[in-house]
Design an enzyme around this catalytic site. Sequence first.
Site, PDB file in Angstrom:
ATOM      1  CG  PHE A 127      -2.007   1.030   1.138  1.00 16.96           C
ATOM      2  CD1 PHE A 127      -3.011   0.915   0.198  1.00 16.96           C
ATOM      3  CD2 PHE A 127      -2.012   2.118   1.985  1.00 16.96           C
ATOM      4  CE1 PHE A 127      -4.015   1.867   0.106  1.00 16.96           C
ATOM      5  CE2 PHE A 127      -3.013   3.073   1.907  1.00 16.96           C
ATOM      6  CZ  PHE A 127      -4.015   2.951   0.967  1.00 16.96           C
ATOM      7  CG  ASP A 198      -0.658  -2.329   6.730  1.00 17.34           C
ATOM      8  OD1 ASP A 198      -1.768  -2.594   7.232  1.00 17.34           O
ATOM      9  OD2 ASP A 198      -0.424  -1.256   6.146  1.00 17.34           O
ATOM     10  CE1 TYR A 223      -9.856   3.159   6.638  1.00 17.02           C
ATOM     11  CE2 TYR A 223      -8.664   4.058   8.513  1.00 17.02           C
ATOM     12  CZ  TYR A 223      -8.705   3.707   7.185  1.00 17.02           C
ATOM     13  OH  TYR A 223      -7.597   3.892   6.395  1.00 17.02           O
ATOM     14  CE  LYS A 224      -8.778  -0.318   4.429  1.00 23.82           C
ATOM     15  NZ  LYS A 224      -8.026   0.765   5.090  1.00 23.82           N
ATOM     16  NE  ARG A 372     -10.654  -2.015  -2.728  1.00 20.43           N
ATOM     17  CZ  ARG A 372      -9.995  -1.420  -1.740  1.00 20.43           C
ATOM     18  NH1 ARG A 372      -8.821  -1.882  -1.372  1.00 20.43           N
ATOM     19  NH2 ARG A 372     -10.484  -0.346  -1.155  1.00 20.43           N
TER      20      ARG A 372
END
Length: 413
Positions: A127, A198, A223-224, A372
């Site tokens: 990322f 991560d 938050y995911k 996605r």
Amino acid sequence: MSALTREDLETWDQNDPLAQMRAHFRIPANIIYLDGNSLGAMPRNTPERVTKAVEEEWGEDLIRSWNKHGWIDLPQRCGAKIAGLIGADAGEVVVADSTSVNLFKLLAAALRMRSERKVILSDKGNFPTDLYVAQGLIDLLDKGHELRLVEPDEVVEALDDSVALVMLTQTDYRSGRLHNMSALTEQAHQAGALMLWDLAHSAGAFPVDLRGADADFAVGCGYKYLNGGPGAPAFLFVAERLQDQVRPPLSGWMGHEAPFQFDRDYRPAHGISRNLCGTPAVLSMTALDAGLDIMHQAGMNAIREKSVRMTELFIELVETHCAGFGFELYGPRDPEMRGSQVSFRHEQGYPIMAALIDRGVIGDFRAPDILRFGFTPLYLRFGDIWDAVQVLRDIMTDKSWDQPKFHKRLAVT
């Protein structure tokens, strides 16, 4: 065409052991939400929990709430709940700051622990913010460190005695491909390097076993899949065996051994708490805490079992009901090698996703051409997957995706 019918999937939903979990979330009517891998849906009890923190704890008890309502311990309490989802002990995880800030802390600590080595090793698909943070730290240190990037399947071959730390994201944010955490951690250790993972697209999506893999460090966001709300605080993990070797680069008062003695000199706290820095964000951490309670009701093994079934179903339906429209699976076909998301490539990926969102099927787009779709078993139904694919088929059949408004790029994709 797939032999499955909408009625078959209604039966699946009726027999789903996690079906009752959907009631814990507020899902807008006429929305099929396939973007929980970017922002989780809001738990129904979050507004009540946050309102209590605002109206009663802050509004009535004021500063006394640090003691009376345990505000001061929120980072450790939330950390202990996350630990149970990622295969760590309660005292190995703390909630604080953002993923990027936590990454900076642990990268700096790791380089200090391997001061004779100068390389941070990562893969080219990592990322971008992880790479940016590493680049910024290297520039700040100005001591000849290097960020070495290789292809995802070339990490082991790139290990040598110059590598201080291997920094990898377990789940590729674009394709959903999984790195083998145990094997790569073992290889890094054999080369004398430390290992940092991560878990932004892993925590809450499927069972993670940091201790079983003997990982050194990890970071992740709230938050995911953890449903903590937009900008929710992140977390970091430090293996117990390393905790007192970590010298925090951000030596703030909340990481002090005795913060309320107000000493002039910094003495790091023992254990995971030394990785704290500033005052915890109580209101956003309260929202995260509400989301974490729901995760523990469901159990990670049940979540993973349903997730695999859902991603397999989605791939099958897209490849049969939308055959001939130019969609190409982007990511592993083997569910054991895939996180809780599915990606397809299409040269018109952006307007197609914009058209889907306009029709109430919310996924997201990743440049240059990736549609996605995230699968969150706590609130997603098998029937939703059928309906989402039918909407996709419809907008491809009537070419409604090709309207000018869907080609206009928005700031957030």
